[in-house]
Design a protein around this motif. Structure first.
Motif, PDB file in Angstrom:
ATOM      1  N   ILE A   2       0.869  -1.174   0.000  1.00  0.00           N
ATOM      2  CA  ILE A   2       0.000   0.000   0.000  1.00  0.00           C
ATOM      3  C   ILE A   2       0.908   1.227   0.000  1.00  0.00           C
ATOM      4  O   ILE A   2       1.670   1.438   0.942  1.00  0.00           O
ATOM      5  CB  ILE A   2      -0.917   0.003   1.223  1.00  0.00           C
ATOM      6  CG1 ILE A   2      -1.788  -1.251   1.238  1.00  0.00           C
ATOM      7  CG2 ILE A   2      -1.790   1.261   1.224  1.00  0.00           C
ATOM      8  CD1 ILE A   2      -2.592  -1.430   2.527  1.00  0.00           C
ATOM      9  N   LEU A 257      -7.625   0.552   5.661  1.00  0.00           N
ATOM     10  CA  LEU A 257      -6.847  -0.059   4.580  1.00  0.00           C
ATOM     11  C   LEU A 257      -6.269  -1.408   5.007  1.00  0.00           C
ATOM     12  O   LEU A 257      -6.268  -2.369   4.230  1.00  0.00           O
ATOM     13  CB  LEU A 257      -5.720   0.883   4.162  1.00  0.00           C
ATOM     14  CG  LEU A 257      -6.101   2.042   3.243  1.00  0.00           C
ATOM     15  CD1 LEU A 257      -4.956   3.034   3.131  1.00  0.00           C
ATOM     16  CD2 LEU A 257      -6.493   1.533   1.855  1.00  0.00           C
ATOM     17  N   LEU A 266      -9.210  -5.571  -1.030  1.00  0.00           N
ATOM     18  CA  LEU A 266      -8.648  -4.302  -1.468  1.00  0.00           C
ATOM     19  C   LEU A 266      -8.728  -4.189  -2.989  1.00  0.00           C
ATOM     20  O   LEU A 266      -7.733  -4.115  -3.710  1.00  0.00           O
ATOM     21  CB  LEU A 266      -7.202  -4.171  -0.985  1.00  0.00           C
ATOM     22  CG  LEU A 266      -6.610  -2.756  -0.907  1.00  0.00           C
ATOM     23  CD1 LEU A 266      -7.543  -1.807  -0.178  1.00  0.00           C
ATOM     24  CD2 LEU A 266      -5.258  -2.782  -0.221  1.00  0.00           C
TER      25      LEU A 266
END
Length: 309
Positions: A2, A257, A266
């Motif tokens: 990420i 997240l 995701l």
């Protein structure tokens, strides 16, 4: 991984020496920087893209990233200075004086953007004051818009009206980035600034029509809620002895997240298919992590081992 994209700076916090003289303590910070740190501490594969100086403060930021397991190998290094934010307390309220002209972060250009073809990027995160000052703001926008078709993008505008000099340009940029985002997280205060007065639930659903698959609204002590076209969940805040709220929203972003990453959700398709219960799980990790952050001084997100789950 990420990849969090945005500002890193040094907060110069007022202190007193043993002789009673005024001094400033340099503390690593920045909204997007805080989210990257929180992701790393929660155990998610976290990376950070920004303009990082090679000066003494830039090295301090790098040490902070290293300590939390954040990969900053894609950052654009330069000998320009680090952004400094001097904090003054006036009647208990924090006021900031920013020194940001010609800094490594502010002068970020599009030719320094990471190559998505060679980087293993699972999602992108944008937000904060990095979306205000040029040329960095246009650089981050270009990255978000070009990447949105390949990877999910999360946006937290984290609006600071006092910093905005060209409101028309800023609003247009945020609207374009909302249109490109998969996840939009916004505080109730920012929602009112962006969309005007109205019921927050209705305003959140209206934002879904602009492009995001999921809109999450934080409401301070009242907790948070999230909506997709088919799912809805609302959770209260966790009980905590509040020391300050610095970095709470940034930590919440990381929790959401991280939860999506751990659950294998995701992606736009998976988010659009989430149930109410799955939405609540995402909000829950964000709220739990943020509750730890507000219980201690400054933006100091928790490590995963500090959480009850």
């Amino acid at each position: 991984m990420i990849l969090c994209c945005g500002e890193a700076l040094i907060d110069m916090l007022p202190r007193q020496t043993s002789d009673g003289d005024t001094a400033f303590l340099p503390v690593s910070g920045g909204a997007v920087f805080n989210t990257a740190i929180a992701l790393g501490r929660l155990g998610a594969p976290s990376a950070f893209f920004t303009g990082l100086s090679t000066d003494v403060f830039g090295e301090q930021l790098c040490r902070s990233l290293d300590e939390s397991g954040v990969d900053y190998s894609m950052a654009a290094r330069s000998d320009r200075p680090t952004t400094l934010a001097f904090v003054n307390l006036v009647d208990g309220q924090a006021r900031y004086n920013f020194y940001d002209e010609n800094t490594a972060g502010r002068m970020l250009e599009q030719n320094t953007l990471p190559d998505r073809k060679t980087a293993s990027i699972d999602a992108l995160f944008f937000g904060g004051i990095s979306l205000i000052g040029e040329p960095a703001a246009s650089t981050y926008e270009a990255f978000a818009l070009s990447a949105a078709e390949q990877v999910p993008v999360m946006l937290d505008p984290n609006i600071r009206p006092g910093f905005i000099k060209d409101e028309t340009t800023y609003r247009a940029r945020i609207e374009r980035m909302i249109g490109a985002s998969t996840i939009l997280k916004i505080s109730d205060e920012d929602l009112a600034w962006l969309s005007g007065a109205g019921d927050t639930q209705d305003l959140a659903r209206q934002l879904l029509e602009r492009g995001p698959a999921m809109v999450v609204v934080t409401r301070g002590a009242e907790g948070a809620f999230g909506v997709t076209r088919t799912a809805h969940a609302a959770l209260p805040s966790r009980r905590a002895e509040v020391v300050d709220t610095v970095g709470a929203g940034d930590t919440f972003n990381a929790g959401v997240l991280c939860a999506l990453h751990e659950a294998g959700r995701l992606s736009r398709t998976a988010i659009e298919a989430m149930s109410d219960e799955q939405m609540a799980e995402c909000l829950g990790l964000g709220i739990e992590a943020a509750a730890v952050t507000v219980s201690r001084t400054g933006a100091n997100p928790p490590w995963r081992r500090e959480l009850k789950d």
